[in-house]
Scaffold this active site. Structure first.
Site, PDB file in Angstrom:
ATOM      1  N   ALA A   1      -5.004   1.180  -2.530  1.00 38.57           N
ATOM      2  CA  ALA A   1      -5.136   1.860  -3.829  1.00 38.57           C
ATOM      3  C   ALA A   1      -3.938   1.584  -4.732  1.00 38.57           C
ATOM      4  CB  ALA A   1      -5.302   3.362  -3.588  1.00 38.57           C
TER       5      ALA A   1
ATOM      6  N   ASP B   1       0.816   2.023   3.647  1.00 40.37           N
ATOM      7  CA  ASP B   1       0.324   3.349   4.020  1.00 40.37           C
ATOM      8  C   ASP B   1       0.969   3.855   5.307  1.00 40.37           C
ATOM      9  OD1 ASP B   1      -0.777   1.680   5.867  1.00 40.37           O
ATOM     10  OD2 ASP B   1      -2.862   2.256   5.534  1.00 40.37           O
ATOM     11  N   ASN B   2       2.086   3.237   5.721  1.00 43.28           N
ATOM     12  CA  ASN B   2       2.752   3.707   6.945  1.00 43.28           C
ATOM     13  C   ASN B   2       4.259   3.576   6.813  1.00 43.28           C
ATOM     14  OD1 ASN B   2       3.689   1.083   8.595  1.00 43.28           O
ATOM     15  ND2 ASN B   2       1.781   0.639   7.497  1.00 43.28           N
TER      16      ASN B   2
ATOM     17  N   LYS C   1      -9.030  -7.751   1.484  1.00 41.98           N
ATOM     18  CA  LYS C   1      -8.558  -7.023   0.297  1.00 41.98           C
ATOM     19  C   LYS C   1      -7.721  -7.908  -0.620  1.00 41.98           C
ATOM     20  CE  LYS C   1      -8.445  -2.240   1.972  1.00 41.98           C
ATOM     21  NZ  LYS C   1      -7.593  -1.068   2.215  1.00 41.98           N
TER      22      LYS C   1
ATOM     23  N   ASP D   1      -2.144  -8.509   2.488  1.00 40.79           N
ATOM     24  CA  ASP D   1      -2.785  -7.362   3.147  1.00 40.79           C
ATOM     25  C   ASP D   1      -3.728  -7.935   4.183  1.00 40.79           C
ATOM     26  OD1 ASP D   1      -4.456  -5.081   3.815  1.00 40.79           O
ATOM     27  OD2 ASP D   1      -3.673  -4.136   2.001  1.00 40.79           O
TER      28      ASP D   1
ATOM     29  N   ARG E   1     -11.229   4.531  -4.880  1.00 40.79           N
ATOM     30  CA  ARG E   1      -9.950   4.517  -5.593  1.00 40.79           C
ATOM     31  C   ARG E   1      -9.317   3.128  -5.682  1.00 40.79           C
ATOM     32  NH1 ARG E   1     -10.142   5.838  -0.760  1.00 40.79           N
ATOM     33  NH2 ARG E   1      -8.571   5.251   0.752  1.00 40.79           N
TER      34      ARG E   1
ATOM     35  N   CYS F   1       1.851  22.925  26.652  1.00 41.59           N
ATOM     36  CA  CYS F   1       1.181  24.053  27.328  1.00 41.59           C
ATOM     37  C   CYS F   1       0.190  24.745  26.385  1.00 41.59           C
ATOM     38  CB  CYS F   1       2.205  25.043  27.876  1.00 41.59           C
ATOM     39  SG  CYS F   1       3.206  25.822  26.610  1.00 41.59           S
TER      40      CYS F   1
END
Length: 1053
Positions: A475, A573-574, A525, A501, A512, A629
């Protein structure tokens, strides 16, 4: 082609074949009539149904209800210049009922500066009609129409929202009267050079259903006092997160049961764990338990009409460092309208005479309005000189803001702008404005004339020669590429934009990532994005790659590649990818534009070599993890059961299958497994035996039997064992109920073939098991239900002596105490079948994929989580919410992306001019929901010292190789008076003062490159021209000193 002809697209389902929108130059009687020959919001697609595969990320921002209200709203956008097309693009992507594009102007060459859907072949055509086809392709569910007639009162009354981006003040006032009287939302927006204006009037009584969009907070209650001003105290580990004036309700309260399900109560915050709720003196006495939950209350806003609001403006501050500027800019815009009315055009770019006339007009306007505020003549002069300019990134940023306001007007979701917003980016201009000459800024009949009017043609040539690397074509990447193309970056000889990409386009991206179309799904992309921006500006030299950035592609993105760049723009995005690119930019000393979004929130950061800190200099706090736990035995929220379900999926269908697949493929697997630390060898071999012997299915019936028995073990047997260890009436050592506070007392479930959720689980689990083992699946519920009834489920009796950890520390102690059972390991090795016995068996581990609705992954997660929620009486979550949490989806919307990419590109103007002072640059944070805008100077790179030598993260020692290790150590001793105590390269320790003497002696006379190869056991790749060494040093007094890293240049081969 007539408007009724259908465009065949194999990706669209038959009922959703798209119809092309058409232009219409006559005033339509109604929007519904005007759009009767177009796709009716997806014809077979009723307004009640929302296409989740398209809108999924946006639904997580707005919610279903807001999306439904938007889908009933008709929007008119008047003025299809650069700002108008940005607004239209974002609104169409957002999914309103219909969009009508209005413009009476024809396309001129200067419109190409920022109107990305116009080309040179459109010059002379009506702007709305020229860009209609491309805008209508953005979203098949939004009928889009062009109209070039007059905006009559009757025509305006058809719309829910009217947006004016190119109207005179006289026209604005006329339309504002019609809209205000008829409760039609009006938004006026304009960009002039580096200035922007937005005005909102949503009517006499506008209802905001949710001002922030944040999830309602909830907290567990420790106590509630019984008094005239009752005080609620929350459990110590959970701050309530509420604010004064919030409303709350209660559930699961024991004792003071009058509060359960009560009407929303207004609170007053007393502290992070306490708040008051009014009179509780007449209620029953509080015993224990309870959950308090925030209730979102509607807010009613009265908007003043434009005529009144112009005289008494109220501003949303966009930059608190420019607190006085909105009123001055307000005056400048009013003056501009008068100037154009008197002279027929805006002041000429950087013309002193026109600027003088403009300032004089501003003074008379101010006096006539009774304004005694001192005028900022310098600001007004600058406004005049750049007011005929058009800056693409500013259109993008303001287009995103306006589109979000349209969505607010349609849906009532989020707080609207009340009522004026002014923004400027004057920091983009040089500090000495006399550098900009009128002659250099005159229109030359090129597509960049709007930008040249602000910065001059000399700077335009500079932009054309830039080389930029855009990392990511999602985006933000799409928006950056579009802005770069419009700005003219990489359009001259030597200039280039490289985009990389490695992802393919998915349907959910189309909402988007506006450069992509339905026909692009499953295409790369980067290639599609590059192709799309070349259509927008054929001169842009864009090169597309499909590489991931990382150590594995450093032979592609090597020294020569980075050294040729002028800068990098991250659209990742990371965090790992961002940190990697940040470190590369620091190493190669290149500027970095960093940006990110989360729903309506977004941020930009500019990293400038030798000036600012880098992206990695500060990091967000780590995500709060759920105690083991809690997941294993004591969940109290749906997030806990969903994480438990995700862990189950990984354990059952991926990890165990991976271990078994490796055992089948690798003869040395067992040998390697036995070398693992702790009890891992036992756990891994147990999982292999389960997969290949105990739980290996031979038929689909076996898969169903396994799923049924596993259901029994998870939702009945384990819960009964837990209650056997800790009965419902169990007390702690202090006499308090064990099952209280965050510990919810569970109930075992009894399996029933008549319970749809139970069959959901069996169907998903059995089919996933079958997929792992290559067994033919069966998804027929009736057949599976009949198979389940024939399964023999072993009877379970709770056992004494079973230890269940109550805290993570207890769990760690019990895990750590377990010595490796070598007898059991030997037995397992004997019980495992040989590879020959398993010949032909293929095991396929499953990788969790949340966005494929046919693979049953989310079906298993939803059923598994909701069954566990039923065990613990936790409210269940639907598939949509489960996917958000379990899939760790980042909510996203086109409006925020547009704003953030625009703000990032404004910083690029500054980098391209070589600004070297912090105050010129801006890091930005926005939240369009509130709305909030915050800007600050970047933080300066922290300075450190050794002896009297100051250095920052941008500095380093440059050492020419080749040297031996001994020569290297001596070099630093002699040249810098530094004694190296430790020397490392990456994760390899090359030298340390405590190293064993034989090892040290062995390395001392080796060249540094040989030491690296010897220690890392890897060869140096041919593209590596330099090595990076990290040093720990002592000064002459023997004290530790921090020093820069070393860039060790290797000799040419």
């Amino acid at each position: 082609m007539s408007s009724a002809e259908v465009v065949d697209n194999s990706v669209d389902p038959p009922a959703k074949k798209r119809k092309l929108a058409t232009g219409d130059s006559t005033a339509a009687k109604s929007v519904s009539l005007a759009t009767s020959d177009m796709a009716q919001n997806g014809s077979s697609h009723s307004s009640e149904v929302i296409d989740e595969s398209l809108y999924s990320r946006q639904i997580y921002v707005l919610g279903y209800e807001a999306m439904r209200r938007m889908a009933t709203s008709d929007v008119l956008i008047s003025g299809l210049g650069g700002l108008g097309v940005e607004v239209a693009k974002n609104v169409i992507l957002g999914g309103v009922k219909s969009v009508t594009l209005h413009d009476e102007a024809v396309c001129k060459v200067a419109d190409l500066t920022s109107q990305f859907y116009l080309t040179e072949s459109d010059i002379g055509k009506n702007r709305a009609e020229a860009c209609l086809t491309q805008l209508s392709e953005l979203n098949m569910y939004v009928p889009t129409k062009a109209y070039n007639g007059q905006l009559t009162d009757d025509f305006l009354k058809q719309f829910r929202v009217v947006v004016l981006t190119n109207s005179s003040l006289k026209e604005q006032l006329r339309i504002a009267e019609v809209t205000h009287e008829n409760d039609i939302a009006l938004i006026i927006a304009d960009t002039r050079g580096l200035f922007a204006q937005v005005f909102c009037d949503f009517g006499k009584k506008f209802t905001v259903v949710d001002t922030t969009g944040e999830n309602p907070v909830s907290a567990m209650i420790a106590s509630i006092s019984q008094e005239p001003e009752g005080v609620v105290t929350c459990l110590d580990e959970t701050r309530h997160g509420l604010e004064d004036g919030d409303y709350v309700t209660f559930s699961e309260v024991l004792g003071m049961s009058e509060l359960n399900g009560c009407a929303p109560k207004k609170i007053r915050v007393l502290g992070p764990y306490t708040f008051s709720i009014g009179d509780t003196s007449t209620y029953s006495e509080y015993k224990r338990g309870g959950i308090v939950t925030q209730v979102k209350m509607p807010k009613f806003i009265h908007f003043k009409p434009l005529k009144e609001s112009i005289k008494e403006p109220e501003f949303v501050i966009t930059d608190f460092a420019k607190f006085e500027r909105p009123s001055q800019t307000h005056l400048a815009y009013i003056t501009l309208h008068k100037y154009i009315e008197q002279h027929g055009e805006a002041p000429k770019p950087w013309n002193e005479e026109d600027a003088g006339v403009f300032v004089a007009l501003a003074k008379s306007t101010s006096l006539a309005g009774g304004n005694d505020e001192e005028l900022n003549t310098e600001l007004l002069e600058t406004f005049s000189k750049i007011s005929s300019g058009d800056i693409p990134p500013l259109s993008a940023a303001v287009g995103g803001i306006v589109a979000q306001e349209i969505m607010k007007a349609c849906s009532g979701k989020f707080n609207p702008i009340y009522q004026w917003l002014y923004f400027d980016a004057l920091e983009c201009l040089p500090s000495d404005l006399s550098q900009i000459k009128e002659e250099d800024c005159k229109a030359a009949g090129t597509r960049y004339d709007g930008q040249v009017a602000v910065f001059g043609s000399t700077f335009q040539q500079c932009l054309g020669a830039l080389k930029y690397f855009v990392v990511g074509a999602g985006a933000i990447g799409c928006e950056l590429l579009k802005n770069f193309a419009m700005m003219g970056i990489g359009t001259s000889e030597g200039g280039q934009v490289t985009i990389t990409d490695m992802d393919l386009i998915e349907k959910s991206n189309l909402n988007r990532q506006f450069l992509f179309r339905t026909s692009d799904i499953q295409c790369p992309k980067s290639l599609c994005a590059a192709k799309a921006v070349r259509r927008m500006n054929p001169a842009v030299n864009v090169v597309a790659h499909e590489n991931r950035v990382g150590p594995e592609t450093e032979r592609v993105y090597d020294d020569a590649f980075f050294e040729s760049l002028d800068g990098v723009a991250n659209a990742l995005d990371n965090v790992d990818g961002r940190i990697y690119m940040d470190r590369r930019c620091v190493y190669y000393r290149k500027p970095l534009l960093e940006s990110g979004t989360l729903g309506t929130k977004g941020n930009t950061q500019v990293v400038v070599p030798f000036l600012t800190e880098s992206y990695s200099s500060s990091q967000d706090p780590p995500e709060k993890s759920i105690p083991i736990c809690t997941l294993k035995n004591f969940p109290n929220a749906i997030e806990h059961t969903l994480q438990w379900a995700r862990d189950s999926f990984e354990g059952l269908f991926r990890q165990a299958a991976e271990n078994a697949a490796q055992y089948l493929a690798d003869s040395a697997f067992v040998e390697r497994t036995l070398k693992l630390p702790g009890v891992q060898p036992l756990e891994v071999l147990e999982s292999v035996k389960h997969a290949l012997v105990d739980h290996r299915p031979r038929s689909f019936e076996d898969c169903v039997a396994w799923a049924r028995c596993y259901w029994q073990e998870q939702y009945n047997d384990q819960i009964r064992q837990l209650l056997f260890n800790f009965p419902p009436d169990q007390l702690t050592s202090s006499g308090q109920p064990f099952w209280s506070g965050p510990k919810r007392c569970p109930t075992p479930l009894t399996f029933s073939v008549d319970d749809p959720l139970h069959i959901d689980y069996i169907l998903a689990a059995a089919n996933l098991k079958a997929e792992v083992y290559g067994i033919t699946q069966n998804r027929n519920r009736e057949i599976i239900a009949s198979m389940v009834e024939n399964v023999d489920v072993p009877e379970f009796i709770p056992k004494s002596g079973v230890k269940i950890a109550v805290t993570d520390s207890q769990m760690q102690v019990s895990n750590g105490a377990g010595n490796l059972d070598h007898d059991r390991i030997n037995q397992l090795q004997k019980e495992l079948p040989s590879r020959d016995e398993l010949k032909g068996l293929i095991i396929t581990p499953l990788v969790f994929e949340k966005d494929n609705d046919t693979n049953l992954h989310m079906d298993f997660i939803v059923a598994s989580s909701n069954l566990r929620a039923a065990n613990y009486n936790i409210p269940s979550a639907d598939r949509h919410k489960s996917k958000l949490i379990a899939g760790k989806i980042i909510p996203a919307i086109a409006t925020t992306t547009s704003v953030i990419a625009g703000l990032a590109c404004l910083e690029l103007y500054k980098l391209a001019q070589g600004f070297k002072t912090l105050e010129r640059f801006k890091n930005g944070f926005v939240n369009l929901a509130l709305p909030f805008f915050g800007f600050s100077e970047p933080i300066a790179a922290p300075k450190m010292k050794y002896y009297e030598e100051e250095w920052t993260l941008w500095d380093r020692f440059e050492v020419e190789g080749e040297l031996t290790l001994r020569e290297f150590l001596d070099y630093f001793k002699e040249k810098y008076n530094l004694e190296i105590t430790m020397l490392s390269q990456g994760v390899c320790m090359l030298y340390s003062f405590f190293m064993a003497k034989p090892k040290c002696v062995e390395r001392m006379n080796l060249p540094m490159s040989e030491v690296v190869k010897k220690v890392s056991k890897k060869r140096l790749e041919p593209h590596v021209r330099a090595l990076v060494f990290e040093l720990c040093c002592n000064d002459s007094d023997g004290n530790d000193v921090e020093v820069p890293y070393v860039r060790y240049t290797l000799p040419d081969n």
